[in-house]
Design a protein around this motif. Structure first.
Motif, PDB file in Angstrom:
ATOM      1  N   SER A   1       4.881   4.467  -7.733  1.00  0.00           N
ATOM      2  CA  SER A   1       4.086   3.716  -6.563  1.00  0.00           C
ATOM      3  C   SER A   1       2.804   3.355  -6.952  1.00  0.00           C
ATOM      4  O   SER A   1       2.510   2.088  -6.330  1.00  0.00           O
ATOM      5  CB  SER A   1       4.163   4.687  -5.582  1.00  0.00           C
TER       6      SER A   1
ATOM      7  N   TRP B   1       4.162   3.706  -0.325  1.00  0.00           N
ATOM      8  CA  TRP B   1       4.097   3.222  -1.583  1.00  0.00           C
ATOM      9  C   TRP B   1       2.575   3.511  -2.205  1.00  0.00           C
ATOM     10  O   TRP B   1       2.237   3.677  -3.316  1.00  0.00           O
ATOM     11  CB  TRP B   1       4.614   2.029  -2.040  1.00  0.00           C
TER      12      TRP B   1
ATOM     13  N   GLY C   1       6.252   7.228  -2.359  1.00  0.00           N
ATOM     14  CA  GLY C   1       7.294   6.110  -2.252  1.00  0.00           C
ATOM     15  C   GLY C   1       8.304   6.093  -1.291  1.00  0.00           C
ATOM     16  O   GLY C   1       8.078   6.879  -0.470  1.00  0.00           O
TER      17      GLY C   1
END
Length: 218
Positions: A29, A96, A101
């Protein structure tokens, strides 16, 4: 809740080392953001149809019409959190940029469908009810056991139809649980209330194109 690290989301049994998997997702991420494939892979398709009572025949039928959406049950392989598109875009950004994420995410008819761990649909509404900022979160639909959702096609189909923003590409994707989704919802609600996020929608958004321009005030 101050950080997503407090989440106790159960991972798929295929993940033997949850801490390593979560750390890897966080690194991804940070490194690349939510820029993943928008088309389902073969492994991702097998994961999706595993939700069906007849996965082999469901996959075979779907492969004959790869540009057609499918309807799959929730509650055993995944739940789905269904939120307004603009709030969903902010939610995905938070997951993210600052969190672990996300799993697969789809967009359809001005809504965003966040695929979550089974059981999320039961716990998330109650958690939001107890949360101080819960009232600032727009109404959402939580699909779990007994529900079914329209899933985007294996290959890109009609422009107005459902589409993947983050398509499944593995047989055992990590899925956020209710604590992770709650954390992201609260962060978005607080940021929106503070006025540090502005979203403008192009004219195409009214026709279901889901076009966003998100900027932060400095």
């Amino acid at each position: 809740m101050s950080t997503w690290l407090r989440d106790e989301t159960p991972l798929s049994p295929a993940h033997a080392d949850a801490d390593e998997r979560r750390a890897d997702l966080f690194r991804r991420s940070r490194d690349c953001g939510p820029h993943h494939t928008s088309q389902v892979t073969a492994d991702g398709a097998e994961w999706l149809v595993s939700a069906s009572a007849y996965p082999t025949s469901t996959l075979a039928l779907w492969e004959t019409r790869p540009t057609a959406p499918a309807v799959l049950p929730c509650g055993t392989v995944f739940d789905v959190v269904n939120v307004p598109a603009i709030f969903g875009r902010r939610l995905l950004d938070r997951l993210w940029e600052e969190g672990p994420g996300s799993g697969p995410v789809a967009a359809h008819l001005g809504r965003m469908l966040l695929f979550a761990a089974p059981g999320t649909s039961q716990r998330l509404p109650a958690l939001l009810g107890w949360e101080e900022w819960g009232a600032a979160v727009p109404p959402m639909l939580c699909h779990g056991l007994g529900d079914a959702v329209t899933v985007p096609p294996l290959a890109p189909g009609a422009a107005e139809g459902p589409r993947w923003l983050v398509a499944p590409d593995t047989r055992s994707p990590w899925l956020p649980g209710p604590e992770v989704v709650l954390w992201a919802c609260v962060r978005v609600a607080r940021a929106t209330s503070a006025g540090d996020v502005r979203v403008s929608i192009s004219p195409d958004a009214d026709r279901g194109a889901n076009v966003y321009d998100v900027s932060r005030r400095r």
